[in-house]
Design a protein around this motif. Structure first.
Motif, PDB file in Angstrom:
ATOM      1  N   ARG A 170       0.834  -1.213   0.000  1.00 44.43           N
ATOM      2  CA  ARG A 170       0.000   0.000   0.000  1.00 44.43           C
ATOM      3  C   ARG A 170       0.862   1.253   0.000  1.00 44.43           C
ATOM      4  N   LYS A 171       2.059   1.154   0.565  1.00 44.65           N
ATOM      5  CA  LYS A 171       2.959   2.312   0.616  1.00 44.65           C
ATOM      6  C   LYS A 171       3.557   2.628  -0.758  1.00 44.65           C
ATOM      7  N   VAL A 172       4.026   1.584  -1.472  1.00 43.14           N
ATOM      8  CA  VAL A 172       4.694   1.828  -2.747  1.00 43.14           C
ATOM      9  C   VAL A 172       3.759   1.718  -3.942  1.00 43.14           C
ATOM     10  N   GLY A 173       2.546   1.193  -3.715  1.00 44.87           N
ATOM     11  CA  GLY A 173       1.589   1.050  -4.801  1.00 44.87           C
ATOM     12  C   GLY A 173       1.339   2.329  -5.583  1.00 44.87           C
ATOM     13  N   PRO A 174       1.163   3.481  -4.884  1.00 46.48           N
ATOM     14  CA  PRO A 174       0.930   4.727  -5.618  1.00 46.48           C
ATOM     15  C   PRO A 174       2.060   5.129  -6.552  1.00 46.48           C
ATOM     16  N   MET A 175       3.256   4.587  -6.345  1.00 47.70           N
ATOM     17  CA  MET A 175       4.369   4.854  -7.261  1.00 47.70           C
ATOM     18  C   MET A 175       4.354   3.883  -8.434  1.00 47.70           C
ATOM     19  N   ILE A 176       4.002   2.625  -8.146  1.00 44.80           N
ATOM     20  CA  ILE A 176       4.114   1.572  -9.151  1.00 44.80           C
ATOM     21  C   ILE A 176       2.928   1.538 -10.107  1.00 44.80           C
ATOM     22  N   VAL A 177       1.719   1.658  -9.558  1.00 42.68           N
ATOM     23  CA  VAL A 177       0.512   1.518 -10.386  1.00 42.68           C
ATOM     24  C   VAL A 177       0.472   2.519 -11.545  1.00 42.68           C
ATOM     25  N   PRO A 178       0.752   3.826 -11.310  1.00 42.73           N
ATOM     26  CA  PRO A 178       0.720   4.763 -12.444  1.00 42.73           C
ATOM     27  C   PRO A 178       1.699   4.402 -13.554  1.00 42.73           C
ATOM     28  N   MET A 179       2.881   3.921 -13.183  1.00 39.76           N
ATOM     29  CA  MET A 179       3.854   3.534 -14.206  1.00 39.76           C
ATOM     30  C   MET A 179       3.344   2.344 -15.011  1.00 39.76           C
ATOM     31  N   ARG A 180       2.711   1.404 -14.321  1.00 37.74           N
ATOM     32  CA  ARG A 180       2.162   0.236 -15.014  1.00 37.74           C
ATOM     33  C   ARG A 180       1.022   0.652 -15.936  1.00 37.74           C
ATOM     34  N   ASN A 181       0.188   1.592 -15.475  1.00 35.05           N
ATOM     35  CA  ASN A 181      -0.933   2.067 -16.282  1.00 35.05           C
ATOM     36  C   ASN A 181      -0.471   2.802 -17.537  1.00 35.05           C
ATOM     37  N   GLN A 182       0.743   3.344 -17.478  1.00 36.02           N
ATOM     38  CA  GLN A 182       1.304   4.030 -18.639  1.00 36.02           C
ATOM     39  C   GLN A 182       1.938   3.051 -19.631  1.00 36.02           C
ATOM     40  N   GLY A 183       1.882   1.756 -19.312  1.00 34.96           N
ATOM     41  CA  GLY A 183       2.398   0.748 -20.228  1.00 34.96           C
ATOM     42  C   GLY A 183       3.828   0.326 -19.988  1.00 34.96           C
ATOM     43  N   MET A 184       4.438   0.773 -18.867  1.00 39.80           N
ATOM     44  CA  MET A 184       5.813   0.389 -18.586  1.00 39.80           C
ATOM     45  C   MET A 184       5.884  -1.092 -18.224  1.00 39.80           C
ATOM     46  N   SER A 185       6.923  -1.760 -18.680  1.00 34.99           N
ATOM     47  CA  SER A 185       7.104  -3.173 -18.356  1.00 34.99           C
ATOM     48  C   SER A 185       7.511  -3.308 -16.891  1.00 34.99           C
ATOM     49  N   LEU A 186       7.376  -4.514 -16.359  1.00 34.54           N
ATOM     50  CA  LEU A 186       7.761  -4.747 -14.967  1.00 34.54           C
ATOM     51  C   LEU A 186       9.249  -4.475 -14.766  1.00 34.54           C
ATOM     52  N   GLY A 187      10.055  -4.861 -15.748  1.00 35.57           N
ATOM     53  CA  GLY A 187      11.489  -4.627 -15.660  1.00 35.57           C
ATOM     54  C   GLY A 187      11.843  -3.152 -15.633  1.00 35.57           C
ATOM     55  N   ARG A 202      12.580  -5.617   1.878  1.00 38.62           N
ATOM     56  CA  ARG A 202      13.728  -6.196   2.577  1.00 38.62           C
ATOM     57  C   ARG A 202      14.985  -5.388   2.350  1.00 38.62           C
ATOM     58  N   ASP A 203      14.804  -4.131   1.975  1.00 40.41           N
ATOM     59  CA  ASP A 203      15.919  -3.204   1.794  1.00 40.41           C
ATOM     60  C   ASP A 203      16.871  -3.663   0.696  1.00 40.41           C
ATOM     61  N   GLY A 204      16.295  -4.267  -0.347  1.00 32.58           N
ATOM     62  CA  GLY A 204      17.115  -4.735  -1.456  1.00 32.58           C
ATOM     63  C   GLY A 204      16.776  -4.014  -2.749  1.00 32.58           C
ATOM     64  N   ARG A 205      17.225  -4.580  -3.866  1.00 31.66           N
ATOM     65  CA  ARG A 205      16.969  -3.978  -5.176  1.00 31.66           C
ATOM     66  C   ARG A 205      15.753  -4.626  -5.813  1.00 31.66           C
ATOM     67  N   TRP A 206      15.038  -3.851  -6.603  1.00 31.01           N
ATOM     68  CA  TRP A 206      13.809  -4.315  -7.246  1.00 31.01           C
ATOM     69  C   TRP A 206      14.115  -5.203  -8.442  1.00 31.01           C
ATOM     70  N   THR A 207      13.249  -6.182  -8.645  1.00 34.50           N
ATOM     71  CA  THR A 207      13.255  -7.018  -9.835  1.00 34.50           C
ATOM     72  C   THR A 207      11.845  -6.999 -10.411  1.00 34.50           C
ATOM     73  N   ALA A 208      11.692  -7.504 -11.618  1.00 40.88           N
ATOM     74  CA  ALA A 208      10.361  -7.562 -12.226  1.00 40.88           C
ATOM     75  C   ALA A 208       9.410  -8.391 -11.362  1.00 40.88           C
ATOM     76  N   LYS A 209       9.914  -9.461 -10.773  1.00 37.44           N
ATOM     77  CA  LYS A 209       9.083 -10.316  -9.921  1.00 37.44           C
ATOM     78  C   LYS A 209       8.605  -9.576  -8.683  1.00 37.44           C
ATOM     79  N   ALA A 210       9.481  -8.782  -8.082  1.00 39.16           N
ATOM     80  CA  ALA A 210       9.103  -8.016  -6.890  1.00 39.16           C
ATOM     81  C   ALA A 210       8.017  -6.994  -7.223  1.00 39.16           C
ATOM     82  N   VAL A 211       8.147  -6.356  -8.387  1.00 36.67           N
ATOM     83  CA  VAL A 211       7.121  -5.400  -8.827  1.00 36.67           C
ATOM     84  C   VAL A 211       5.792  -6.119  -9.027  1.00 36.67           C
ATOM     85  N   SER A 212       5.849  -7.308  -9.640  1.00 38.46           N
ATOM     86  CA  SER A 212       4.638  -8.083  -9.892  1.00 38.46           C
ATOM     87  C   SER A 212       3.930  -8.440  -8.590  1.00 38.46           C
TER      88      SER A 212
END
Length: 219
Positions: A170-187, A202-212
């Motif tokens: 819920r915290k990061v969703g507002p950042m991710i959802v708009p990018m996805r709605n604009q057609g950006m790939s998970l990567g 977990r204080d790590g780096r993002w991957t496509a799977k983590a975004v999914s």
């Protein structure tokens, strides 16, 4: 010639033995040297600690810093800022040390002011993650979930982990959802989050799977 002292850190002996985490650090450092470093360059020392970033009295880090201080013009090179320290106070002390220069491979153009700001933001993020986890556990306990070390508590512990993941989504969703709605790939979304300095839960780096996984939780 630009001289570098390489420093890497893994948190546990198991990570050190398996290479988990270390390979990514070495990859980032190699990419920096091949793409962003002044040429010619030379590595004059390599040091590695197996210890938490919460502790700043690490023996190999002390050796690396000593070598930098004894070699005018050299720079300490780390893959990520948290490999150097998780404390903004320690980063600030290095910035103020006139005998120490350091570079962060994953932020090749960042100056000392930007690194100071980033370390402060990262420390705040870690504090938030800790409080979020405690809150999720407290909510689970309030619902009657028994949190313990026995095998029967595994389901309850998993429930607490899912609650924590939901809070983060819920915290990061507002950042991710708009990018996805604009057609950006998970990567591409993962790349954007990493470039913005936003860590995963977990204080790590993002991957496509983590975004999914985040999108699945907020959809």
């Amino acid at each position: 010639m630009q001289r570098y002292v390489i420093y890497t850190r893994v948190s546990t002996d198991r990570q050190g033995q398996s290479g988990h985490g270390l390979a990514a650090q070495e990859r980032d450092i190699s990419l920096f040297l091949e793409t962003y470093s002044e040429e010619p360059w030379e590595i004059i020392g390599e040091f590695q600690d197996v210890e938490s970033g919460k502790h700043d009295d690490r023996p190999e880090l002390a050796k690396a810093l000593d070598l930098v201080r004894r070699t005018p013009g050299s720079e300490l090179l780390v893959s990520k800022l948290d490999r150097l320290s998780r404390k903004v106070s320690f980063i600030a002390s290095l910035i103020e040390d006139k005998r120490v220069r350091f570079r962060v491979a994953s932020m090749p153009y960042a100056d000392t002011f930007q690194l100071h700001i980033y370390s402060a933001l990262a420390e705040q993020e870690r504090e938030f993650i800790s409080k979020r986890t405690k809150a999720a556990l407290a909510e689970a306990k309030a619902r009657g979930v028994k949190l313990g070390g026995d095998r029967g508590s595994l389901r309850e512990a998993n429930e607490a982990a899912r609650a924590s993941a939901d809070v983060f989504a819920r915290k990061v969703g507002p950042m991710i959802v708009p990018m996805r709605n604009q057609g950006m790939s998970l990567g591409k979304i993962a790349e954007a989050l990493n470039e913005a300095g936003q860590p995963t839960s977990r204080d790590g780096r993002w991957t496509a799977k983590a975004v999914s996984r985040v999108l699945d939780r907020v959809s």
